[in-house]
Design a protein around this motif. Structure first.
Motif, short mmCIF file in Angstrom:
data_model
loop_
_atom_site.label_atom_id
_atom_site.label_comp_id
_atom_site.label_asym_id
_atom_site.label_seq_id
_atom_site.Cartn_x
_atom_site.Cartn_y
_atom_site.Cartn_z
N SER A 266 3.68 -0.61 -12.71
CA SER A 266 2.55 -1.38 -12.17
C SER A 266 3.09 -2.49 -11.27
O SER A 266 4.12 -3.10 -11.57
CB SER A 266 1.73 -2.00 -13.31
N SER B 8 2.54 2.17 -3.40
CA SER B 8 1.77 2.42 -4.61
C SER B 8 2.01 3.82 -5.17
O SER B 8 2.06 4.01 -6.39
CB SER B 8 0.28 2.21 -4.34
N THR B 9 2.17 4.81 -4.27
CA THR B 9 2.33 6.20 -4.74
C THR B 9 3.62 6.39 -5.52
O THR B 9 3.60 6.87 -6.65
CB THR B 9 2.27 7.17 -3.55
N PRO B 10 4.81 6.02 -4.95
CA PRO B 10 6.03 6.21 -5.74
C PRO B 10 6.06 5.35 -7.00
O PRO B 10 6.64 5.73 -8.01
CB PRO B 10 7.15 5.82 -4.78
N LEU C 52 0.82 -1.22 0.00
CA LEU C 52 0.00 0.00 0.00
C LEU C 52 0.85 1.27 0.00
O LEU C 52 0.65 2.16 -0.84
CB LEU C 52 -0.96 -0.01 1.20
N PRO C 53 1.83 1.41 0.93
CA PRO C 53 2.61 2.66 0.90
C PRO C 53 3.52 2.78 -0.32
O PRO C 53 4.04 3.86 -0.59
CB PRO C 53 3.43 2.59 2.19
N LYS D 145 3.39 4.54 -8.87
CA LYS D 145 2.56 5.22 -9.87
C LYS D 145 3.29 6.43 -10.43
O LYS D 145 3.21 6.73 -11.63
CB LYS D 145 1.23 5.64 -9.25
N ALA D 146 3.99 7.14 -9.54
CA ALA D 146 4.73 8.32 -10.01
C ALA D 146 5.78 7.94 -11.04
O ALA D 146 6.10 8.72 -11.94
CB ALA D 146 5.37 9.04 -8.82
#
Length: 747
Positions: free
Chosen positions: A615, A606-608, A603-604, A610-611
């Motif tokens: 995938s 996912s942000t970097p 979960l943590p 996606k940036a």
């Protein structure tokens, strides 16, 4: 033969009266093959009923007739309204009294049970033929008068003569009263080498030698067997007969009495056992020869035994075997037990060639050579005078080959008459060359082995001397090694201590190198600001301008920022250094589901991800549980993912990271892999990725400790193993972890 018998018997009918079908089953089968109609009655009453419908011959089991054999025989013979139907009486417990009563009751003959079905069938055929031959009106009354006179063959009808002609064996018909042969078939003429007229000049005694092989008189043997035959027995015995040229013929004789009113006739079937005996002798001889070869018997006696075996298979043959020398040019007389020794001696050492008789030419051309007439064949031109004194006129030779195709010698068959080989001779030549090849090949093999043994003994002696010297040298070396080992033991602990210090020194040097940059930067900034502060203090006493104060404050702010960044960098490095020493005691062990754990861990991230346009997918089965340390495991996965982000996708836009887990077949282990589609790791770098402080991003935020820490956690705390595989298409890290982590040192 069946068609011939069918025409003779004209589908004659035979009735068997017996309550033991098993005893006569084979006889029924043989009679059917001879195209005879058969009927089987289980008792006398049923037999009378079947006989009333017509029969040509009756076989009666004496046990069913009871004590009144005469009346029973008369009922059966007269049941069909015909008189004189031949009847053969069968008995499982024969006696002279019973036989006498059966003859008195009109029985044609008396057969003892158990019997040979083929013999009884032949007897039935004879009875049927003779019954028709001597039926009322067939013989003149004078032929039945006494005293008996010789019965000429022309007084018999064609039936019996046709049976003789169709027999597969030699057949003689003997008139006992006059001690004369009165008929014979063409096979008897061939067997004894005599025309029919000569055969019928006397009885059977002239056809036998005076004494049999066992020394007994042939005349006495024949008289004894004829007496047994006249008692109703089918007599089978072996005897030696004589051909017209006086060579012996081993035979099996089968004598059978024929029931002709007023005459004592014996049907003699003679089977030539020559081929059977020769085949038996060949088989046993081959076995004996192969045993000699297998047991390592000397070559010359073995070859002599082989030649005697072949000579025993054919008359007037003399065999020899020549051996080819190792030089492949000269032949030597090896064996010729029946040839004159002087002749064999003259062949010793002769050089082979295209015109050197039969043997020399066969070995030279590597093919069979048949010389039917030595005196007129050009191959024997130089050697005719050599063979002539010994009467040798024909010689056939074939080369003997080894398993490797090399010519070993030759086998030859000599005759004292001009002749060529037939199929039987060719078979003997094949057998002889095969067996000779085995024996000679075995001899050469043994000779080669002996040569190797001798050479081996020499090598062993040389090697023994060398080993003795080497032993002395090794003992000296052992003494020196023992001293060196003692010194090594003394220095071993020192080397271990030095290795540990060296490793610690390398680690400290790395730590010092990494900390030197942020500390050095901070020290430069602090020194600069301290000097600037002293300048401001001096200016303050003389009067401080506003612009100078603003410049100082600006520099102070920048210095603070630089100091904070470098101190934070140093703090991060110190934290990484602490992770190198994995402390299992500070980790919390628990049971957890791997799929849920990985989901929460991602979960943590996912942000970097996606940036960066990446995938992240996971393929972890439900129910895959572990009893381990989730904190250290999460740190390993985080380090691996950060490694993918930092190094794997440089110069690429987008990509994929996949986390996969599978349980082992025994349920004791888990395979966890993190695969990316990045640029991969160069092969030269792949061997150093777990080394501390190894990084390709030095100076851009990489400490070179992430994979080192991950390796220490996997192999230490988690008790597993980590592997890496890489190519330009991406990198895969594979973790082999036990379901239950090691217990030692766990909190």
């Amino acid at each position: 033969m069946n068609q011939l018998i069918s025409s003779i018997t004209d589908r004659a009918r035979v009735l068997l009266v017996s309550n033991s079908p098993n005893d006569v089953r084979e006889l029924l089968y043989v009679l059917d093959r001879h195209n005879l109609g058969t009927g089987l009655a289980g008792d006398v009453e049923e037999g009378v009923e079947l006989a009333a419908h017509g029969t040509d011959l009756i076989l009666l089991d004496a046990a069913l007739a009871g004590t009144n054999i005469g009346a029973t025989c008369m009922r059966l013979r007269n049941a069909g309204g015909r008189h004189g139907v031949p009847l053969l009486l069968m008995s499982a417990s024969p006696s002279a009294e019973e036989q006498g009563r059966s003859v008195g009751a009109g029985a044609s003959d008396y057969i003892k049970m158990p019997f040979n079905a083929r013999d009884v069938a032949e007897k039935i055929l004879m009875e049927l033929a003779l019954h028709r031959a001597v039926a009322p009106g067939a013989l003149p009354a004078a032929a039945l008068a006494t005293p008996p006179r010789p019965l000429h063959p022309q007084t018999l009808e064609v039936n019996y003569h046709a049976i003789l002609a169709g027999s597969p064996d030699a057949v003689l018909l003997l008139d006992i009263d006059n001690s004369l042969l009165i008929d014979a078939n063409h096979l008897a003429e061939e067997l004894f080498g005599m025309p029919l007229a000569d055969l019928l000049q006397g009885g059977m005694t002239p056809l036998l030698p005076k004494k049999q092989n066992d020394g007994h008189s042939s005349a006495q043997l024949l008289d004894e067997k004829i007496r047994e035959t006249l008692q109703g027995k089918i007599v089978v015995f072996r005897a030696s007969c004589c051909h017209r040229d006086n060579h012996p013929i081993e035979c099996e004789m089968r004598l059978m009495r024929l029931s002709v009113p007023g005459r004592q006739l014996v049907h003699a079937r003679i089977i030539d056992l020559t081929e059977r005996n020769l085949a038996d002798a060949m088989r046993s001889g081959q076995r004996a020869l192969l045993e000699m070869v297998a047991k390592g018997a000397p070559l010359i006696p073995t070859l002599n035994q082989l030649l005697l075996l072949i000579e025993g298979q054919s008359r007037d043959v003399y065999c020899s075997i020549m051996l080819l020398d190792d030089d492949g040019r000269h032949m030597h007389s090896a064996a010729g037990p029946s040839l004159p020794p002087d002749y064999m001696a003259q062949l010793e050492g002769v050089e082979i060639g295209p015109g050197v008789g039969s043997c020399g030419t066969a070995m030279f051309l590597r093919e069979p050579v048949v010389v039917s007439d030595i005196m007129h064949d050009p191959l024997w031109a130089p050697y005719r005078e050599l063979a002539a004194p010994f009467g040798l006129r024909a010689c056939w030779s074939r080369p003997i080959f080894g398993q490797d195709g090399a010519v070993l010698g030759s086998f030859a068959m000599y005759y004292r008459e001009v002749r060529s080989p037939d199929a039987h001779d060719q078979g003997l030549i094949d057998t002889a060359t095969d067996l000779a090849g085995i024996a000679i090949g075995r001899m050469r093999h043994e000779r080669e082995l002996q040569r190797h043994r001798t050479h081996l003994e020499e090598l062993v002696a040389e090697r023994t001397a060398a080993l003795t010297q080497a032993k002395e040298q090794s003992e000296q070396a052992n003494r020196e090694l023992a001293a060196a080992l003692e010194n090594l033991s003394i220095t071993q602990e020192e080397l271990v201590r030095r290795d540990k210090l060296a490793a610690l020194g390398a680690l400290v040097a790395g730590i010092a190198h990494e900390l030197n940059t942020p500390i050095g930067n901070g020290l430069v900034v602090a020194t600069t600001m301290a000097e600037r502060t002293r300048e401001i203090q001096a200016s303050f006493q003389g009067g401080l301008r506003r612009s100078e104060l603003d410049a100082y404050l600006t520099q102070a702010g920048e210095a603070d920022a630089i100091m904070l960044r470098n101190l934070q960098r140093a703090a991060d490095l110190v934290n990484s250094f602490k992770q190198i020493a994995v402390d299992r005691a500070s980790s919390q062990r628990r049971h957890f589901l791997l799929r849920q754990f990985v989901t929460e861990l991602m979960l943590p991230m996912s942000t970097p991800l996606k940036a960066a346009g990446l995938s992240l997918t996971q393929d972890v089965p439900d129910g895959l549980a572990m009893d381990s340390y989730p904190g250290p495991l999460g740190q390993v996965l985080s380090n691996l993912l950060e490694n993918c982000l930092r190094h794997g996708f440089e110069g690429r836009s987008g990509g994929r990271i996949t986390i996969t887990a599978r349980g082992s077949g025994d349920g004791q282990g888990i395979t966890l892999s993190i695969a990316d589609t990045g640029v991969g790791i160069p092969a030269d770098d792949l061997t150093h990725i777990y080394d501390p402080f190894f990084t390709t991003k030095l100076g851009s935020g990489g400490s070179g400790l992430g994979l080192h820490v991950a390796h220490n956690i996997v192999t230490g705390v988690l008790g597993g193993h980590i592997d890496a595989a890489s190519s330009p298409a991406g990198t895969t890290f594979t973790l082999q972890l036990p379901v239950a982590a090691p217990q030692s040192g766990a909190a």
